[in-house]
Design an enzyme around this catalytic site. Structure first.
Site, short mmCIF file in Angstrom:
data_model
loop_
_atom_site.label_atom_id
_atom_site.label_comp_id
_atom_site.label_asym_id
_atom_site.label_seq_id
_atom_site.Cartn_x
_atom_site.Cartn_y
_atom_site.Cartn_z
N SER A 199 0.82 -1.22 0.00
CA SER A 199 0.00 0.00 0.00
C SER A 199 0.85 1.26 0.00
O SER A 199 0.33 2.37 -0.09
CB SER A 199 -0.92 0.01 1.22
N THR A 214 -2.12 3.36 4.24
CA THR A 214 -1.07 4.38 4.21
C THR A 214 -0.15 4.33 5.42
O THR A 214 -0.60 4.07 6.53
CB THR A 214 -1.79 5.74 4.29
N THR A 235 1.88 6.93 0.39
CA THR A 235 0.93 5.89 -0.01
C THR A 235 0.88 5.78 -1.53
O THR A 235 1.28 6.72 -2.23
CB THR A 235 -0.49 6.22 0.52
N ARG A 263 -6.79 10.69 -9.30
CA ARG A 263 -7.29 10.74 -7.92
C ARG A 263 -6.14 10.96 -6.93
O ARG A 263 -5.13 10.29 -6.97
CB ARG A 263 -7.99 9.43 -7.59
N THR A 287 -5.33 7.30 8.46
CA THR A 287 -5.25 6.26 7.42
C THR A 287 -6.65 5.72 7.20
O THR A 287 -7.46 5.70 8.13
CB THR A 287 -4.28 5.13 7.83
N GLY A 288 -6.92 5.30 5.97
CA GLY A 288 -8.24 4.75 5.70
C GLY A 288 -8.83 5.29 4.42
O GLY A 288 -8.09 5.59 3.47
N GLY A 348 -9.57 7.77 2.33
CA GLY A 348 -9.16 9.16 2.19
C GLY A 348 -10.18 10.02 1.49
O GLY A 348 -10.29 11.22 1.78
#
Ligand SMILES: *[C@@H]1O[C@H](CO)[C@@H](O)[C@H](O)[C@H]1NC(C)=O
Ligand SMILES: *[C@@H]1O[C@H](CO)[C@@H](O)[C@H](O)[C@H]1NC(C)=O
Length: 342
Positions: free
Chosen positions: A70, A202, A220, A230, A253-254, A256
């Site tokens: 990732s 990330t 990331t 994106r 993190t997650g 985004g």
């Protein structure tokens, strides 16, 4: 050198089976169990490097190691099969930020972000032009595609481009590849989430040195099968991370695409400035997002200027605990800490 509260903290650490927040500087804290990144940042500090050097090289370690696929090259290809990188670095003493988004063909994303900060008066460069800037600054351009990323891409093509991030287009993006044209706008249903623990994690890192200099960084390769162009939350100051040596640091993190709308890292740092402890600050920033997106996938780490730290995550199916790494003056080796999601 260390006063008594430190010893009390050590006793607490021994007695408790759950991670206790033991304030001590210097501090390195990062998202996920990316231990080699933590160790690298710590090594840089021990060798006399600055907090910025530590955060750059710590996140840079993850770029080299392709942490969980990732971070760095050869992971999470976009709709065209290309891996592109987002990264950011922030100096909490000077409030300088350098960031890159949709960076192509350059592996060292956070170092390019630092070059944007130090060798330009800008904050954020994106896309092809960011790559040209990087090459001018001496970075090597190379293909970021690997057999792994190529295979992920081929599998996606064979699965009729599923999953993908298009909506309200024809042909139906839930069973057909593009090119797409706009169609009648459909009402979005909450809970329609593609980003999860498997496709996005990330590295976000906060480093606070002995003198209390707070820095933060992220790196990331973004969301798997993202639409080209994106850019997620990671390189956005206040969203992916934030650092202010008068208040603290935070990183997220997650998902985004959702999280960046709430500037959760800025939110958490402002709460700590007002005296909120790091764990509560992280929880409150997560709770704000959850109010609107109950099913969002996301986690945060928070640290205040005396070295207190905490973390929080939003509980969704398949994600009930969040692991992160901590290294500080009281630990002999990096600690993998864990929180239960709220
Ligand atoms: C990638 O795949 C090609 C051909 O399929 C093969 O020749 C090459 O050795 C592979 N590379 C790695 C690093 O596995
Ligand atoms: C930092 O957080 C710790 C709890 O983790 C707390 O004990 C300490 O007072 C906080 N420091 C500041 C400056 O708020």
């Amino acid at each position: 050198m260390m006063p008594r509260p430190v010893q009390m903290c050590l006793v607490l650490l021994l007695l408790a089976l759950v991670p206790v927040s033991c304030a001590a500087l210097p501090l390195v804290i990062n998202t996920w169990p990316f231990k080699k990144a933590t160790e690298q940042a710590w090594r840089v500090l021990q060798a006399g490097g600055s907090a910025l050097d530590a955060v750059e090289q710590g996140c840079g370690q993850c770029e080299k190691d392709q942490c969980d696929g990732s971070v760095g090259y050869g992971g999470n290809p976009d709709e065209t099969g290309e891996t592109t990188l987002d990264a950011m670095i922030m100096n909490g003493d000077t409030m300088e930020v350098g960031a890159v988004g949709d960076l192509r063909r350059i592996k060292d994303a956070i170092s390019v972000a630092r070059a944007v900060m130090e060798h330009s008066k800008h904050t954020f460069l994106v896309g092809e032009s960011a790559s040209v800037f990087a090459e001018n600054m001496g970075f090597t351009a190379e293909d970021l595609t690997t057999n792994t990323s190529l295979n992920i891409y081929k599998k996606w093509l064979n699965a009729n481009c599923q999953p993908n991030y298009r909506q309200s287009v024809s042909p139906d993006p839930s069973n057909a590849c593009g090119p797409y044209k706009p169609s009648a706008r459909l009402q979005q249903t909450a809970g329609d989430q593609h980003i999860n623990i498997h496709t996005h994690d990330t590295i976000g890192m906060i480093v606070i040195n002995q003198k209390g200099h707070v820095t933060a960084g992220t790196s990331t390769n973004g969301a798997r099968h993202k639409i080209p162009g994106r850019v997620g939350d990671s390189p956005v100051a206040g969203a992916g991370a934030y650092a202010d040596s008068t208040a603290g640091g935070a990183a997220a993190t997650g998902d985004g695409d959702v999280m960046m709308r709430f500037l959760p890292s800025y939110h958490a740092v402002e709460l700590m400035r007002a005296g909120t402890d790091p764990t509560t600050a992280c929880k409150k920033a997560i709770t704000r997002i959850r109010k609107y997106f109950p099913q969002f996938f996301g986690a945060m780490i928070c640290a205040n200027i005396t070295g207190g730290y905490g973390a929080a995550c939003n509980k969704v199916p398949g994600f009930s605990q969040f692991n992160f790494m901590v290294y500080n003056a009281q630990l002999k080796s990096p600690l993998q800490a864990m929180v239960d999601c709220i």
